[in-house]
Design a protein around this motif. Structure first.
Motif, PDB file in Angstrom:
ATOM      1  N   MET A  12      58.720 133.931  46.909  1.00 46.49           N
ATOM      2  CA  MET A  12      57.612 134.793  47.277  1.00 46.49           C
ATOM      3  C   MET A  12      56.404 134.000  47.790  1.00 46.49           C
ATOM      4  N   GLU A  13      56.047 132.913  47.107  1.00 49.61           N
ATOM      5  CA  GLU A  13      54.858 132.147  47.498  1.00 49.61           C
ATOM      6  C   GLU A  13      54.979 131.630  48.924  1.00 49.61           C
ATOM      7  N   GLU A  14      56.145 131.127  49.293  1.00 48.16           N
ATOM      8  CA  GLU A  14      56.342 130.599  50.637  1.00 48.16           C
ATOM      9  C   GLU A  14      56.338 131.714  51.679  1.00 48.16           C
ATOM     10  N   VAL A  15      57.038 132.792  51.389  1.00 53.84           N
ATOM     11  CA  VAL A  15      57.139 133.904  52.333  1.00 53.84           C
ATOM     12  C   VAL A  15      55.768 134.524  52.584  1.00 53.84           C
ATOM     13  N   ILE A  16      55.034 134.807  51.503  1.00 53.14           N
ATOM     14  CA  ILE A  16      53.726 135.454  51.626  1.00 53.14           C
ATOM     15  C   ILE A  16      52.732 134.543  52.334  1.00 53.14           C
ATOM     16  N   THR A  17      52.691 133.286  51.973  1.00 53.13           N
ATOM     17  CA  THR A  17      51.743 132.361  52.598  1.00 53.13           C
ATOM     18  C   THR A  17      51.981 132.262  54.098  1.00 53.13           C
ATOM     19  N   ASN A  18      53.233 132.190  54.499  1.00 48.57           N
ATOM     20  CA  ASN A  18      53.552 132.122  55.924  1.00 48.57           C
ATOM     21  C   ASN A  18      53.146 133.398  56.655  1.00 48.57           C
ATOM     22  N   LEU A  19      53.430 134.540  56.040  1.00 55.45           N
ATOM     23  CA  LEU A  19      53.067 135.814  56.662  1.00 55.45           C
ATOM     24  C   LEU A  19      51.567 135.919  56.890  1.00 55.45           C
ATOM     25  N   VAL A  20      50.788 135.699  55.843  1.00 53.77           N
ATOM     26  CA  VAL A  20      49.349 135.891  55.934  1.00 53.77           C
ATOM     27  C   VAL A  20      48.709 134.906  56.902  1.00 53.77           C
ATOM     28  N   ARG A  21      49.068 133.664  56.817  1.00 50.72           N
ATOM     29  CA  ARG A  21      48.389 132.636  57.605  1.00 50.72           C
ATOM     30  C   ARG A  21      48.870 132.541  59.045  1.00 50.72           C
ATOM     31  N   HIS A  22      50.136 132.900  59.279  1.00 49.92           N
ATOM     32  CA  HIS A  22      50.680 132.698  60.615  1.00 49.92           C
ATOM     33  C   HIS A  22      51.080 133.981  61.342  1.00 49.92           C
TER      34      HIS A  22
END
Length: 234
Positions: free
Chosen positions: A142-152
């Motif tokens: 979840m941490e990787e998926v969410i961080t990528n979605l929000v930032r990129h």
């Protein structure tokens, strides 16, 4: 339900109820259907009343058929939070609650959308794209998926993304990732909840947002929408 035609005559009058069901384009429409009051029958009724009974039983059959067409996942009135309505798209396989005084509108590349009638930046919208994944967990932690979605994905090049919180939940055997985040640029800031899920060969995304200046006042109201998002089997 089997009904004997030899002993029925009706003394009640049908009433009509309304329910939101989706148009083919994904937006809800109202269908009125008959809801028959309890039936009292007697052998002593005259033929004319017997004829009326048969017509009303026909209405009963139509009402039962109409009701059977609606998925059981449609929340009953007592289950829907006060001041919210339920949007159910049984064709595209998802549902959620939205404030009852919001209005539907077209949002580019989205399947459904509702907004506050006065504050248009307060809105909810849902879109989906095809995927060969079976579950949101197949996308990764979840941490990787969410961080990528929000930032990129969600943040534009001129915006600063701030992830406030992220949560994982399981509802009816399906997994969901939800993130609360802020996007800030030189002249504007917004805050949102984004919920993602996978089912039916589709990657669903629901975003609920508002102006950052109002976020503290409306956050809990909008969280109800984010928490209510469900993927339905189609």
């Amino acid at each position: 339900m089997a009904v004997s035609s030899l002993s029925l005559s009706c003394i009640s009058t049908p009433t009509f109820q309304k329910i939101y069901v989706p148009h083919l384009n994904g937006f809800p429409r109202i269908i009125a259907f008959s809801a028959i009051s309890p039936i009292s029958c007697s052998m002593e009724r005259i033929i004319d009343e017997e004829s009326v009974c048969k017509r009303r039983l026909l209405f009963l059959g139509v009402g039962a058929l109409t009701t059977s067409l609606f998925p059981t996942s449609i929340a009953s009135a007592e289950e829907i939070p006060k001041n919210y309505s339920a949007f159910v798209d049984s064709e595209d396989g998802y549902s959620y609650y939205y404030p009852s005084d919001w209005r539907e509108f077209d949002f580019l590349a989205h399947d459904s959308a509702f907004k506050d009638r006065y504050l248009q930046l307060q809105n909810v919208r849902v879109r989906f794209i095809p995927t060969d994944k079976k579950d949101v967990c197949d996308l990764g932690p979840m941490e990787e998926v969410i961080t990528n979605l929000v930032r990129h994905i969600y943040a534009a090049p001129n915006q600063i993304a701030n992830i406030i919180d992220m949560q994982e939940r399981t509802t009816d055997g399906k997994n969901y990732y939800t993130v609360e985040f802020q996007l800030t640029s030189r002249n504007f800031a917004s805050a949102s909840f984004a919920t993602i899920a996978i089912g039916n060969g589709r990657y669903y995304t629901q975003i609920v947002g508002a102006n950052d200046r109002r976020w503290r006042r409306v956050r809990n109201k909008l969280k109800v929408i984010a928490d209510s998002f469900k993927v339905l089997d189609i």
